[in-house]
Scaffold this active site. Structure first.
Site, PDB file in Angstrom:
ATOM      1  N   ARG A   1       0.721  -1.116  -0.035  1.00 19.66           N
ATOM      2  CA  ARG A   1      -0.280  -0.056  -0.120  1.00 19.66           C
ATOM      3  C   ARG A   1       0.942   1.100  -0.106  1.00 19.66           C
ATOM      4  O   ARG A   1       1.970   1.240   0.893  1.00 19.66           O
ATOM      5  CB  ARG A   1      -0.923   0.022   1.281  1.00 19.66           C
ATOM      6  CG  ARG A   1      -2.205  -1.122   1.227  1.00 19.66           C
ATOM      7  CD  ARG A   1      -3.131  -0.880   1.982  1.00 19.66           C
ATOM      8  NE  ARG A   1      -3.709  -2.320   1.988  1.00 19.66           N
ATOM      9  CZ  ARG A   1      -4.734  -2.609   1.359  1.00 19.66           C
ATOM     10  NH1 ARG A   1      -5.128  -1.680   0.134  1.00 19.66           N
ATOM     11  NH2 ARG A   1      -5.506  -3.691   1.086  1.00 19.66           N
ATOM     12  N   ASP A   2       0.150   2.122  -0.738  1.00 18.00           N
ATOM     13  CA  ASP A   2       1.008   3.653  -0.895  1.00 18.00           C
ATOM     14  C   ASP A   2       0.791   4.101   0.455  1.00 18.00           C
ATOM     15  O   ASP A   2      -0.186   4.261   1.366  1.00 18.00           O
ATOM     16  CB  ASP A   2       0.445   4.449  -1.756  1.00 18.00           C
ATOM     17  CG  ASP A   2       1.466   5.619  -2.151  1.00 18.00           C
ATOM     18  OD1 ASP A   2       2.071   5.380  -3.611  1.00 18.00           O
ATOM     19  OD2 ASP A   2       1.663   6.393  -1.444  1.00 18.00           O
ATOM     20  N   ILE A   3       2.120   4.829   0.831  1.00 14.92           N
ATOM     21  CA  ILE A   3       2.279   5.309   2.220  1.00 14.92           C
ATOM     22  C   ILE A   3       1.236   6.712   2.366  1.00 14.92           C
ATOM     23  O   ILE A   3       1.056   7.008   3.209  1.00 14.92           O
ATOM     24  CB  ILE A   3       3.863   5.600   2.831  1.00 14.92           C
ATOM     25  CG1 ILE A   3       3.829   5.909   4.159  1.00 14.92           C
ATOM     26  CG2 ILE A   3       4.299   6.851   1.963  1.00 14.92           C
ATOM     27  CD1 ILE A   3       5.250   5.600   4.627  1.00 14.92           C
TER      28      ILE A   3
ATOM     29  N   ASN B   1       4.652   6.123 -13.708  1.00 16.48           N
ATOM     30  CA  ASN B   1       5.130   7.470 -14.081  1.00 16.48           C
ATOM     31  C   ASN B   1       6.625   7.439 -14.337  1.00 16.48           C
ATOM     32  O   ASN B   1       7.315   6.583 -13.908  1.00 16.48           O
ATOM     33  CB  ASN B   1       5.345   8.377 -12.932  1.00 16.48           C
ATOM     34  CG  ASN B   1       3.750   8.765 -12.557  1.00 16.48           C
ATOM     35  OD1 ASN B   1       2.905   9.102 -13.333  1.00 16.48           O
ATOM     36  ND2 ASN B   1       3.404   8.760 -11.222  1.00 16.48           N
TER      37      ASN B   1
ATOM     38  N   GLU C   1       8.912   9.925  -8.545  1.00 20.73           N
ATOM     39  CA  GLU C   1       9.704  10.297  -7.323  1.00 20.73           C
ATOM     40  C   GLU C   1      10.503   9.074  -6.804  1.00 20.73           C
ATOM     41  O   GLU C   1      11.745   9.396  -6.251  1.00 20.73           O
ATOM     42  CB  GLU C   1       8.927  10.675  -6.376  1.00 20.73           C
ATOM     43  CG  GLU C   1       8.081  11.855  -6.494  1.00 20.73           C
ATOM     44  CD  GLU C   1       7.000  12.034  -5.552  1.00 20.73           C
ATOM     45  OE1 GLU C   1       6.790  11.193  -4.800  1.00 20.73           O
ATOM     46  OE2 GLU C   1       6.264  13.043  -5.492  1.00 20.73           O
ATOM     47  N   VAL C   2      10.189   7.862  -6.987  1.00 22.21           N
ATOM     48  CA  VAL C   2      11.183   6.659  -6.633  1.00 22.21           C
ATOM     49  C   VAL C   2      11.654   6.016  -7.928  1.00 22.21           C
ATOM     50  O   VAL C   2      10.758   5.448  -8.670  1.00 22.21           O
ATOM     51  CB  VAL C   2      10.246   5.644  -5.610  1.00 22.21           C
ATOM     52  CG1 VAL C   2      11.076   4.403  -5.232  1.00 22.21           C
ATOM     53  CG2 VAL C   2       9.802   6.434  -4.415  1.00 22.21           C
TER      54      VAL C   2
ATOM     55  N   HIS D   1       7.394   1.128 -10.831  1.00 19.81           N
ATOM     56  CA  HIS D   1       6.112   0.948  -9.994  1.00 19.81           C
ATOM     57  C   HIS D   1       4.947   1.227 -10.636  1.00 19.81           C
ATOM     58  O   HIS D   1       4.750   2.120 -11.418  1.00 19.81           O
ATOM     59  CB  HIS D   1       6.209   1.386  -8.752  1.00 19.81           C
ATOM     60  CG  HIS D   1       6.581   2.829  -8.691  1.00 19.81           C
ATOM     61  ND1 HIS D   1       7.785   3.358  -8.814  1.00 19.81           N
ATOM     62  CD2 HIS D   1       5.565   3.824  -8.459  1.00 19.81           C
ATOM     63  CE1 HIS D   1       7.637   4.557  -8.543  1.00 19.81           C
ATOM     64  NE2 HIS D   1       6.213   5.015  -8.447  1.00 19.81           N
ATOM     65  N   MET D   2       3.888   0.196 -10.738  1.00 24.52           N
ATOM     66  CA  MET D   2       2.575   0.706 -11.186  1.00 24.52           C
ATOM     67  C   MET D   2       1.493   0.976  -9.959  1.00 24.52           C
ATOM     68  O   MET D   2       1.444   0.388  -8.931  1.00 24.52           O
ATOM     69  CB  MET D   2       2.105  -0.628 -11.962  1.00 24.52           C
ATOM     70  CG  MET D   2       0.691  -0.579 -12.608  1.00 24.52           C
ATOM     71  SD  MET D   2       0.158  -1.835 -13.299  1.00 24.52           S
ATOM     72  CE  MET D   2       1.188  -1.742 -14.541  1.00 24.52           C
TER      73      MET D   2
HETATM   74  P1  AMP Z   1       6.081   8.152  -8.281  1.00 22.90           P
HETATM   75  O1  AMP Z   1       5.782   9.557  -8.250  1.00 22.90           O
HETATM   76  O2  AMP Z   1       5.310   7.495  -9.425  1.00 22.90           O
HETATM   77  O3  AMP Z   1       7.437   7.852  -8.276  1.00 22.90           O
HETATM   78  O4  AMP Z   1       5.344   7.216  -6.727  1.00 22.90           O
HETATM   79  C1  AMP Z   1       6.006   7.061  -5.669  1.00 22.90           C
HETATM   80  C2  AMP Z   1       4.946   6.572  -4.648  1.00 22.90           C
HETATM   81  O5  AMP Z   1       5.541   6.012  -3.701  1.00 22.90           O
HETATM   82  C3  AMP Z   1       4.265   7.951  -3.963  1.00 22.90           C
HETATM   83  O6  AMP Z   1       2.772   7.756  -4.262  1.00 22.90           O
HETATM   84  C4  AMP Z   1       4.560   7.878  -2.510  1.00 22.90           C
HETATM   85  O7  AMP Z   1       3.610   8.110  -1.668  1.00 22.90           O
HETATM   86  C5  AMP Z   1       5.076   6.403  -2.562  1.00 22.90           C
HETATM   87  N1  AMP Z   1       5.849   5.916  -1.415  1.00 22.90           N
HETATM   88  C6  AMP Z   1       7.204   6.604  -1.210  1.00 22.90           C
HETATM   89  N2  AMP Z   1       7.738   6.040  -0.036  1.00 22.90           N
HETATM   90  C7  AMP Z   1       6.820   4.993   0.241  1.00 22.90           C
HETATM   91  C8  AMP Z   1       6.860   4.169   1.289  1.00 22.90           C
HETATM   92  N3  AMP Z   1       7.849   3.805   2.327  1.00 22.90           N
HETATM   93  N4  AMP Z   1       6.021   3.170   1.455  1.00 22.90           N
HETATM   94  C9  AMP Z   1       5.021   2.987   0.450  1.00 22.90           C
HETATM   95  N5  AMP Z   1       4.801   4.028  -0.452  1.00 22.90           N
HETATM   96  C10 AMP Z   1       5.811   4.903  -0.455  1.00 22.90           C
END
Ligand code: AMP
Length: 114
Positions: free
Chosen positions: A28-30, A86, A94-95, A99-100
Site C-alpha cells: 500500500r502507498d504510504i 510515471n 519520485e522513486v 512501479h505501477m
Molecule cells: P511516483 O511519483 O510514481 O514515483 O510514486 C512514488 C510513490 O511512492 C508515491 O505515491 C509515494 O507516496 C510512495 N511511497 C514513497 N515512499 C513509500 C513507502 N515507504 N511506502 C509506500 N509508499 C511509498
C-alpha cells in the site's frame, strides 16, 4: 544505492505488503490518493520504464495480472480503477524503481488535469 522500494521488497524496512511472488511485490502507498492505492513493483530494481529490457517482459506482464487480482480482491474491479506508471521528471516519478500505481475506490476524474 538500493531504493526504498528495494528495501521494502527485501523486508529491511516495513511496508504494508499485500502480495509477493518471485517476480513482483505489491504494497500500500504510504500517502494514498484514493481508498485503494497499491504499488505493484518488480522485485528486480529497474529504475525507469526507459530501462526495461526484453528479458523483463514476463515481469511486466505479471504486474498487470497482479493488478487485476488485487483489484478484484479490493472489490474495485467492477466499478473500475486506474493503473499508472510515471517516468522521469515530466511523468512526476519520485522513486526510481519502476512501479505501477493501482488506484480506485472512488471516481478518479479526468486522466490529466488541464
Ligand atoms: P511516483 O511519483 O510514481 O514515483 O510514486 C512514488 C510513490 O511512492 C508515491 O505515491 C509515494 O507516496 C510512495 N511511497 C514513497 N515512499 C513509500 C513507502 N515507504 N511506502 C509506500 N509508499 C511509498
Amino acid at each position: 544505492m538500493p531504493t526504498i522500494f528495494a528495501k521494502i521488497i527485501r523486508g529491511e524496512i516495513p511496508g504494508d505488503i499485500v502480495y509477493q511472488d518471485e517476480l513482483v511485490t505489491a504494497f500500500r502507498d504510504i500517502q494514498p490518493q484514493a481508498p485503494t492505492h497499491i504499488l505493484i513493483v518488480p522485485n528486480k530494481a529497474i529504475p525507469t520504464v526507459n530501462d526495461v529490457e526484453e528479458e523483463d517482459e514476463a515481469t511486466l506482464g505479471r504486474m498487470i495480472v497482479v493488478a487485476k487480482k488485487l483489484a478484484d480482491r479490493e472489490g474495485i474491479a467492477k466499478d473500475g480503477y486506474r493503473l499508472i506508471m510515471n517516468t522521469n521528471e515530466h511523468g512526476g516519478q519520485e522513486v526510481f524503481h519502476i512501479h505501477m500505481h493501482l488506484l480506485g475506490g472512488r471516481p478518479l476524474g479526468r486522466m490529466l488535469s488541464r
